[in-house]
Write a protein that holds these residues in place. Structure first.
Motif, PDB file in Angstrom:
ATOM      1  N   TRP A  37      -4.918   1.513  -5.200  1.00 38.26           N
ATOM      2  CA  TRP A  37      -4.552   2.916  -4.940  1.00 38.26           C
ATOM      3  C   TRP A  37      -3.565   3.404  -5.999  1.00 38.26           C
ATOM      4  CZ3 TRP A  37       0.564   4.359  -3.982  1.00 38.26           C
ATOM      5  CH2 TRP A  37       1.470   3.312  -3.793  1.00 38.26           C
ATOM      6  N   LEU A  63       0.827  -1.208   0.000  1.00 34.70           N
ATOM      7  CA  LEU A  63       0.000   0.000   0.000  1.00 34.70           C
ATOM      8  C   LEU A  63       0.863   1.261   0.000  1.00 34.70           C
ATOM      9  CD1 LEU A  63      -2.763  -1.160   2.504  1.00 34.70           C
ATOM     10  CD2 LEU A  63      -2.973  -0.950   0.033  1.00 34.70           C
ATOM     11  N   ARG A  64       2.174   1.094  -0.147  1.00 36.19           N
ATOM     12  CA  ARG A  64       3.074   2.235  -0.271  1.00 36.19           C
ATOM     13  C   ARG A  64       4.175   1.877  -1.254  1.00 36.19           C
ATOM     14  NH1 ARG A  64       1.848   6.180   3.354  1.00 36.19           N
ATOM     15  NH2 ARG A  64       1.075   5.505   5.365  1.00 36.19           N
ATOM     16  N   ASP A  95      -4.574   9.222  -4.632  1.00 31.33           N
ATOM     17  CA  ASP A  95      -4.289   9.602  -3.235  1.00 31.33           C
ATOM     18  C   ASP A  95      -4.429  11.105  -3.052  1.00 31.33           C
ATOM     19  OD1 ASP A  95      -3.670   6.994  -2.710  1.00 31.33           O
ATOM     20  OD2 ASP A  95      -1.508   7.322  -2.418  1.00 31.33           O
ATOM     21  N   ASP A 145      -1.644   1.993   8.713  1.00 30.45           N
ATOM     22  CA  ASP A 145      -0.919   3.228   8.373  1.00 30.45           C
ATOM     23  C   ASP A 145      -1.677   4.077   7.355  1.00 30.45           C
ATOM     24  OD1 ASP A 145       1.187   3.049  10.076  1.00 30.45           O
ATOM     25  OD2 ASP A 145       2.536   2.058   8.640  1.00 30.45           O
ATOM     26  N   ARG A 146      -2.334   3.416   6.422  1.00 25.58           N
ATOM     27  CA  ARG A 146      -3.127   4.181   5.449  1.00 25.58           C
ATOM     28  C   ARG A 146      -4.251   4.918   6.189  1.00 25.58           C
ATOM     29  NH1 ARG A 146      -1.000   5.116   0.372  1.00 25.58           N
ATOM     30  NH2 ARG A 146      -2.972   4.931  -0.737  1.00 25.58           N
ATOM     31  N   TYR A 147      -4.895   4.230   7.120  1.00 25.26           N
ATOM     32  CA  TYR A 147      -5.954   4.901   7.890  1.00 25.26           C
ATOM     33  C   TYR A 147      -5.373   6.006   8.781  1.00 25.26           C
ATOM     34  CZ  TYR A 147      -9.455   1.486   6.391  1.00 25.26           C
ATOM     35  OH  TYR A 147     -10.315   0.722   5.644  1.00 25.26           O
ATOM     36  N   TYR A 157      -8.555   5.570  -0.909  1.00 23.22           N
ATOM     37  CA  TYR A 157      -7.215   5.750  -0.347  1.00 23.22           C
ATOM     38  C   TYR A 157      -6.626   4.452   0.199  1.00 23.22           C
ATOM     39  CZ  TYR A 157      -3.248   7.911   1.904  1.00 23.22           C
ATOM     40  OH  TYR A 157      -1.963   8.234   2.260  1.00 23.22           O
ATOM     41  N   VAL A 158      -7.464   3.557   0.696  1.00 22.24           N
ATOM     42  CA  VAL A 158      -6.929   2.307   1.263  1.00 22.24           C
ATOM     43  C   VAL A 158      -7.023   1.134   0.289  1.00 22.24           C
ATOM     44  CG1 VAL A 158      -7.496   3.029   3.627  1.00 22.24           C
ATOM     45  CG2 VAL A 158      -9.097   1.560   2.369  1.00 22.24           C
ATOM     46  N   GLU A 190       0.402  -2.165   7.846  1.00 15.83           N
ATOM     47  CA  GLU A 190       0.466  -1.412   6.599  1.00 15.83           C
ATOM     48  C   GLU A 190      -0.899  -0.784   6.271  1.00 15.83           C
ATOM     49  OE1 GLU A 190       1.326  -3.763   3.151  1.00 15.83           O
ATOM     50  OE2 GLU A 190       2.295  -2.086   2.132  1.00 15.83           O
ATOM     51  N   ILE A 191      -1.948  -1.564   6.481  1.00 14.83           N
ATOM     52  CA  ILE A 191      -3.295  -1.025   6.243  1.00 14.83           C
ATOM     53  C   ILE A 191      -3.603   0.057   7.281  1.00 14.83           C
ATOM     54  CG2 ILE A 191      -5.760  -1.542   6.091  1.00 14.83           C
ATOM     55  CD1 ILE A 191      -4.983  -4.459   5.374  1.00 14.83           C
ATOM     56  N   ASP A 200      -3.016   8.043   7.917  1.00 19.49           N
ATOM     57  CA  ASP A 200      -2.936   9.237   7.059  1.00 19.49           C
ATOM     58  C   ASP A 200      -4.285   9.968   7.040  1.00 19.49           C
ATOM     59  OD1 ASP A 200      -0.396   8.427   6.404  1.00 19.49           O
ATOM     60  OD2 ASP A 200      -0.953   7.595   4.439  1.00 19.49           O
TER      61      ASP A 200
END
Ligand SMILES: [Fe+2]
Length: 403
Positions: A233, A12-13, A238, A323-325, A228-229, A320-321, A327
């Motif tokens: 993506w 996801l990054r 984003d 971390d998206r939340y 975004y998640v 990792e997921i 943001d």
């Protein structure tokens, strides 16, 4: 940054192996734009315009004013179809296409919410290519030059004037329509479905009832968060998702509470919804489509109910997921380590303040309806784009939690 392997989860990054991004709709946004509808639509090749709308919107007088704007620009109104229901069906799209043919139209102008705009898209495809609405189902399956390998064939010029700030259909290449006999919603997505023109003018949402402003605004918020998640993506999306969330944070409650008197908030919500839309969604939409198909739960209401449960579930899937939340949490000033819970609670409180139901049972879904909903969610294309892999048990648990 860890790279994903063929067997591992999609990262996801980092730098993705592949994505594509297109947004080909010309958007004009601002005040007093409706009178220039004809002037602007002429530049997209329209001459004899077929208007698609619903009876409620037509009853407000908005359609008359826009028609005057069409003729002021030297174009003709070939006909008006105002029979689009809240959840449009394949039959409605076919009827609309036939009416446009009968009227000798050469272009479509949708004035309405998601259902009206999606109807116009599918009707336009049927009008241009023949067949029926059902034949259009699928992703990237529209006719192309060179035996399907070349450029997709254009459909008749389509302009959209949204009257809700939520669906974003006015700048998307997707349409969702219902097959009532089968209790399913089918999705159609391809580049030619990008409308050629979208006109965003807060005059169109001036008399929007607060309940609908709230539900459609939550649809936009869901697009921004799910986009975004999503495993699908992209850096392009984003940027859009995060700015949409800032605008929703600053304008959604204002637009719902102050409605008619707050043109700025209504205008900004139209733009936020426009920025938020993506076809890269996830399990909130997977759960909401069958809730609409089986029990008629309005799309935005279903998303508002499901969103917190999916956030909680997804964020618990991996750091990792989460971390998206995180943001997303930053935008709402949420910095708790348990981001799933904290963000989900924030959303539930917002939904409550907006006056929307927070439980499926309040929206007419019975407990014994859950198996059919689970089946629908598992079969929905957006399930594949959710950041956490979903099982039938997962969906059953989320629906029970939302009941
Ligand atoms: Fe949606």
């Amino acid at each position: 940054m860890e790279a994903g392997s063929a067997l591992g989860p999609t990262p996801l990054r980092g730098f993705k192996d592949f994505y594509q991004y297109a947004s080909t709709t010309r958007v004009i946004a601002g005040r007093d734009l409706l009178s220039s509808t004809g002037f602007e639509f002429q530049k997209e090749g329209a001459r004899r315009v077929f208007v698609v709308t619903d009876e409620v919107i037509r009853g407000t007088g908005l359609v008359d004013r826009i028609e005057a704007g069409v003729t002021d620009g030297g174009l003709e109104v070939a006909g008006v179809y105002d029979q689009v229901p809240q959840d449009s069906s394949a039959q409605v799209c076919d009827d609309c296409a036939a009416a446009a043919k009968e009227a000798g139209a050469d272009s479509f102008l949708a004035i309405g919410g998601g259902s009206v705009m999606d109807t116009a898209k599918v009707a336009d495809a049927v009008f241009t290519h023949g067949g029926d609405a059902r034949d259009q189902e699928g992703f990237y399956l529209m006719p192309r030059e060179d035996d399907g390998m070349g450029r997709p064939l254009d459909i008749a010029p389509l302009a959209c004037i949204p009257t809700t700030a939520g669906t974003g259909s006015e700048v998307s290449m997707a349409a969702v329509i219902k097959i009532p006999d089968e209790n399913v919603k089918i999705e159609i997505a391809d580049f030619p479905l990008f409308p050629r023109l979208a006109i965003l003018d807060p005059d169109t949402t001036r008399t929007l009832p607060p309940q609908i402003a709230a539900a459609t605004g939550m649809d936009a918020m869901t697009h921004a968060i799910e986009g975004y998640v999503s495993t699908d993506w992209s850096a392009h999306q984003d940027a859009r998702s995060l700015h949409a969330l800032r605008m929703i944070r600053d304008n959604l409650e204002r637009a719902v509470e102050r409605g008619e008197e707050d043109e700025e908030a209504r205008g900004n919500m139209l733009i936020a919804a426009n920025l938020a839309i993506t076809i890269a969604l996830g399990s909130v939409h997977a759960m909401s489509h069958p809730a609409g198909a089986h029990f008629g739960v309005p799309h935005g209401v279903a998303n508002a109910i499901h969103l917190p449960h999916v956030i909680r579930h997804n964020a618990a899937g991996s750091e990792e997921i989460a971390d998206r939340y995180r943001d997303i949490g930053e935008i709402f000033d949420i910095a708790e380590p348990e981001i799933g819970d904290a963000l989900a609670t924030h959303v539930t409180e917002l939904v409550g303040r907006l006056g929307l139901p927070t439980r499926l049972s309040q929206a007419g879904v019975p407990e014994d309806g859950i198996p059919a909903l689970v089946e629908g969610a598992m079969g929905d294309g957006t399930t594949l784009l959710n950041p956490r892999e979903m099982s039938e048990e997962d969906y059953a648990e989320l629906y029970r939690a939302a009941l």
